[in-house]
Scaffold this active site. Structure first.
Site, mmCIF file in Angstrom:
data_model
loop_
_atom_site.group_PDB
_atom_site.id
_atom_site.type_symbol
_atom_site.label_atom_id
_atom_site.label_comp_id
_atom_site.label_asym_id
_atom_site.label_seq_id
_atom_site.Cartn_x
_atom_site.Cartn_y
_atom_site.Cartn_z
ATOM 1 N N LYS A 204 2.388 -3.795 6.728
ATOM 2 C CA LYS A 204 2.302 -3.791 5.400
ATOM 3 C C LYS A 204 4.017 -3.386 5.309
ATOM 4 O O LYS A 204 4.940 -4.057 4.502
ATOM 5 C CB LYS A 204 1.715 -2.537 4.438
ATOM 6 C CG LYS A 204 0.228 -2.883 4.194
ATOM 7 C CD LYS A 204 0.038 -4.294 3.496
ATOM 8 C CE LYS A 204 -1.377 -4.729 3.580
ATOM 9 N NZ LYS A 204 -1.596 -5.972 2.729
ATOM 10 N N TYR B 267 -1.797 -1.141 10.724
ATOM 11 C CA TYR B 267 -2.043 -1.603 9.532
ATOM 12 C C TYR B 267 -0.867 -1.288 8.806
ATOM 13 O O TYR B 267 -0.199 -2.397 7.993
ATOM 14 C CB TYR B 267 -3.431 -1.288 9.008
ATOM 15 C CG TYR B 267 -3.397 -1.276 7.620
ATOM 16 C CD1 TYR B 267 -3.741 -2.550 6.924
ATOM 17 C CD2 TYR B 267 -3.416 -0.191 6.735
ATOM 18 C CE1 TYR B 267 -3.815 -2.946 5.582
ATOM 19 C CE2 TYR B 267 -3.406 -0.407 5.358
ATOM 20 C CZ TYR B 267 -3.665 -1.839 4.890
ATOM 21 O OH TYR B 267 -3.696 -1.978 3.388
ATOM 22 N N SER C 174 0.841 -1.242 -0.031
ATOM 23 C CA SER C 174 -0.065 0.167 -0.072
ATOM 24 C C SER C 174 0.848 1.311 0.081
ATOM 25 O O SER C 174 1.944 1.132 0.354
ATOM 26 C CB SER C 174 -0.834 0.117 1.319
ATOM 27 O OG SER C 174 -1.387 1.250 1.452
HETATM 28 P P1 NAD Z 1 -11.016 -7.584 1.435
HETATM 29 O O1 NAD Z 1 -10.985 -7.517 3.031
HETATM 30 O O2 NAD Z 1 -11.985 -7.170 0.423
HETATM 31 O O3 NAD Z 1 -10.195 -8.847 0.735
HETATM 32 C C1 NAD Z 1 -9.045 -9.401 1.515
HETATM 33 C C2 NAD Z 1 -9.602 -11.077 1.720
HETATM 34 O O4 NAD Z 1 -8.607 -11.886 2.339
HETATM 35 C C3 NAD Z 1 -10.931 -11.173 2.195
HETATM 36 O O5 NAD Z 1 -11.752 -12.169 1.135
HETATM 37 C C4 NAD Z 1 -10.786 -11.840 3.651
HETATM 38 O O6 NAD Z 1 -11.700 -12.738 3.737
HETATM 39 C C5 NAD Z 1 -9.507 -12.437 3.063
HETATM 40 N N1 NAD Z 1 -8.509 -12.954 4.528
HETATM 41 C C6 NAD Z 1 -8.059 -12.075 5.299
HETATM 42 N N2 NAD Z 1 -7.559 -12.894 6.360
HETATM 43 C C7 NAD Z 1 -7.341 -13.753 5.884
HETATM 44 C C8 NAD Z 1 -6.716 -14.988 6.052
HETATM 45 N N3 NAD Z 1 -5.757 -15.193 7.307
HETATM 46 N N4 NAD Z 1 -6.598 -16.249 5.532
HETATM 47 C C9 NAD Z 1 -7.471 -16.363 4.459
HETATM 48 N N5 NAD Z 1 -8.107 -15.333 4.098
HETATM 49 C C10 NAD Z 1 -7.987 -14.172 4.653
HETATM 50 O O7 NAD Z 1 -9.458 -6.383 0.934
HETATM 51 P P2 NAD Z 1 -9.122 -5.683 -0.316
HETATM 52 O O8 NAD Z 1 -9.463 -4.386 -0.500
HETATM 53 O O9 NAD Z 1 -9.415 -6.573 -1.759
HETATM 54 O O10 NAD Z 1 -7.462 -5.622 -0.312
HETATM 55 C C11 NAD Z 1 -6.782 -6.751 -0.706
HETATM 56 C C12 NAD Z 1 -5.521 -6.592 -0.159
HETATM 57 O O11 NAD Z 1 -4.717 -5.431 -0.783
HETATM 58 C C13 NAD Z 1 -5.110 -6.408 1.222
HETATM 59 O O12 NAD Z 1 -3.965 -7.105 1.556
HETATM 60 C C14 NAD Z 1 -5.110 -5.155 1.527
HETATM 61 O O13 NAD Z 1 -4.222 -4.511 2.713
HETATM 62 C C15 NAD Z 1 -4.288 -4.565 0.309
HETATM 63 N N6 NAD Z 1 -4.601 -2.952 -0.070
HETATM 64 C C16 NAD Z 1 -5.925 -2.819 -0.153
HETATM 65 C C17 NAD Z 1 -6.434 -1.243 -0.383
HETATM 66 C C18 NAD Z 1 -7.510 -0.878 -0.452
HETATM 67 O O14 NAD Z 1 -7.767 0.372 -0.321
HETATM 68 N N7 NAD Z 1 -8.675 -1.869 -0.765
HETATM 69 C C19 NAD Z 1 -5.424 -0.389 -0.462
HETATM 70 C C20 NAD Z 1 -3.807 -1.042 -0.237
HETATM 71 C C21 NAD Z 1 -3.789 -2.309 -0.144
HETATM 72 C C1 UD1 Z 2 -6.929 5.022 4.128
HETATM 73 C C2 UD1 Z 2 -6.065 4.466 5.012
HETATM 74 C C3 UD1 Z 2 -4.588 4.012 4.409
HETATM 75 C C4 UD1 Z 2 -5.120 2.627 3.545
HETATM 76 C C5 UD1 Z 2 -6.138 3.140 2.608
HETATM 77 C C6 UD1 Z 2 -6.654 1.976 1.839
HETATM 78 C C7 UD1 Z 2 -6.134 6.064 6.949
HETATM 79 C C8 UD1 Z 2 -5.696 7.279 7.692
HETATM 80 N N1 UD1 Z 2 -5.565 5.568 5.933
HETATM 81 O O1 UD1 Z 2 -6.282 5.819 3.149
HETATM 82 O O2 UD1 Z 2 -3.908 3.301 5.229
HETATM 83 O O3 UD1 Z 2 -4.091 1.889 3.008
HETATM 84 O O4 UD1 Z 2 -7.481 3.799 3.142
HETATM 85 O O5 UD1 Z 2 -7.699 2.077 0.917
HETATM 86 O O6 UD1 Z 2 -7.175 5.440 7.159
HETATM 87 N N2 UD1 Z 2 -12.670 10.837 3.522
HETATM 88 C C9 UD1 Z 2 -13.855 11.654 4.091
HETATM 89 N N3 UD1 Z 2 -14.841 11.194 4.669
HETATM 90 C C10 UD1 Z 2 -14.917 9.756 4.806
HETATM 91 C C11 UD1 Z 2 -13.986 9.081 4.462
HETATM 92 C C12 UD1 Z 2 -12.517 9.421 3.757
HETATM 93 O O7 UD1 Z 2 -13.718 12.795 3.975
HETATM 94 O O8 UD1 Z 2 -16.015 9.224 5.262
HETATM 95 C C13 UD1 Z 2 -11.472 11.526 3.028
HETATM 96 C C14 UD1 Z 2 -10.108 11.108 3.845
HETATM 97 O O9 UD1 Z 2 -10.034 12.269 4.819
HETATM 98 C C15 UD1 Z 2 -9.200 11.402 2.727
HETATM 99 C C16 UD1 Z 2 -9.880 10.691 1.577
HETATM 100 O O10 UD1 Z 2 -11.279 10.937 1.901
HETATM 101 O O11 UD1 Z 2 -8.810 12.497 2.406
HETATM 102 C C17 UD1 Z 2 -9.622 9.211 1.042
HETATM 103 O O12 UD1 Z 2 -9.878 8.578 2.343
HETATM 104 P P1 UD1 Z 2 -9.866 7.004 2.486
HETATM 105 O O13 UD1 Z 2 -10.875 6.583 1.259
HETATM 106 O O14 UD1 Z 2 -10.414 6.526 3.914
HETATM 107 O O15 UD1 Z 2 -8.548 6.579 1.980
HETATM 108 P P2 UD1 Z 2 -7.062 7.215 2.637
HETATM 109 O O16 UD1 Z 2 -7.073 7.939 4.008
HETATM 110 O O17 UD1 Z 2 -6.156 7.712 1.682
#
Ligand code: NAD
Ligand code: UD1
Length: 336
Positions: free
Chosen positions: A153, A149, A124
């Protein structure tokens, strides 16, 4: 080729499975369903005509992983499984380190035993903390993280770096996602957060379908053009394609490969609200509220490295991200 997809039932994993199948790659999913639903499998089938092999289980279960590697000739692993809620991670650090860090170590150990040497890891942009200079390149310093979190990572990245040095035949790719949003253009698949959404787009989408009254905008006094936070939102379909590009380009090349996956463009909270209002046809209600602890003012990616070395570039605009999210949310107001 068969690819083990951990967390393949989740938001990003499910979209990546669909794109893999379209590319003739066979996903084998392991997921414990702690943050996803089995209905995802049916949707993948509806979209592709294929139901992937699915193991319901935990990546920390060594015996299960050994069995999966035994039953399938796995070429690579894409590792999405993990917990991802920042606030929850502050309350439950033990769970986060156990799942995200320990889980990854068990997985890599099982890969080593099975002789599988290609891994793509979901990292991330949070590993960069709050850098002074934009855009963020892959050589921007990492580690100034502010919550468990983010630290999990960063810790996994550091573990994988050491593992790759010790076992040089490993190909390890760290994909640092910026802000994944959007949904499959069919409206059949999308993000389905449990409880109150933490992230901006799913929250706006729930306001749009009447599940929430209004959006709280966290701060309008940031040093950004309209005072609200700026992020690099990337369509989940582009992100999915980025994984396939990574598998194809560096997935078989030994070494540690690091890429930002973003669009290179920043958008403010109010711009996202505007794009969504246009997509759904009415104004999204919002209130300006105090800043959220731990938030940074702005963050967007330098995407040159991914563009050049992966031959990949994000294609979708913010307006398309909003339209696809709206199609998913309005077709499935309560999620799956
Ligand atoms: P998500 O929660 O929708 O998907 C993660 C999946 O992993 C889920 O289906 C959950 O059931 C499964 N899981 C969790 N722990 C497990 C375990 N111990 N064994 C087996 N399955 C398990 O999340 P996502 O948004 O699809 O994110 C996927 C990955 O990308 C995550 O590692 C997350 O940290 C990373 N990531 C997500 C975002 C975001 O904004 N969505 C941003 C940066 C990084
Ligand atoms: C957040 C996490 C980041 C994670 C990412 C996953 C925090 C501080 N950071 O990032 O670690 O990797 O999600 O996608 O939580 N916002 C509002 N109202 C809301 C929600 C968000 O104004 O109800 C604003 C936030 O202040 C920010 C932007 O929208 O400026 C995006 O927020 P969000 O979607 O939560 O993502 P990040 O904060 O970038």
């Amino acid at each position: 080729m068969k690819v083990l997809v951990t967390g393949g039932m989740g938001y990003i994993g499910s979209h990546t499975c669909v794109q893999m199948i379209e590319e003739g790659i066979e996903p084998v999913i392991v997921d414990n369903l702690c943050n996803s639903k089995e209905a995802v499998l049916t949707r993948i089938h509806e979209l592709t005509g294929v139901t992937p092999v699915f193991y319901q289980g935990d990546i920390r279960d060594r015996e299960l992983l050994a069995r999966i590697f035994n039953e399938h000739r796995i070429g690579s692993v894409i590792h999405f499984a993990g917990l991802k809620a920042v606030g929850e991670s502050v309350e439950k650090p033990l769970e986060y380190y156990d799942n995200n860090v320990h889980g990854t170590l068990v997985l890599v150990d099982a890969m080593k035993t099975a002789g599988v040497t290609s891994l793509v890891f979901s990292s991330s942009a949070t590993v960069y903390g709050d850098p002074d200079i934009m855009p963020i390149t892959e050589s921007t310093a990492t580690g100034q993280v502010t919550n468990p979190y983010g630290r999990s990572k960063f810790m996994v990245e550091e573990c994988l770096r050491d593992i790759q040095l010790a076992i040089p035949e490993f190909s390890i790719t760290l994909l640092r996602y910026f802000n994944p949003v959007g949904a499959h253009p069919s409206g059949k698949m999308g993000e389905d957060p449990q409880g109150i959404p933490n992230n901006l787009m799913p929250f706006i989408a729930q306001v749009a379908v009447g599940r929430r009254e209004y959006l709280s905008v966290f701060g309008d006094d940031y040093p950004t053009p309209d005072g609200t936070g700026v992020r690099d939102y990337i369509h989940v379909m582009d992100l999915a394609d980025g994984h396939i590009a990574a598998l194809k380009s560096v997935g078989e090349t030994a070494g540690l490969h690091i890429f930002n996956l973003g669009t290179g463009q920043g958008s403010s909270v109010l711009e996202m609200v505007g794009a969504f209002s246009e997509a759904c046809g009415y104004e999204i209600a919002f209130q300006i509220c105090p800043r959220r602890a731990g938030d940074i003012a702005e963050c967007w990616a330098d995407t040159q490295k991914a563009n050049e070395l992966l031959g990949w570039k994000a294609r979708f605009t913010v307006s398309e991200m909003a339209q696809d999210t709206w199609r998913w949310q309005s077709n499935n107001p309560q999620g799956y």
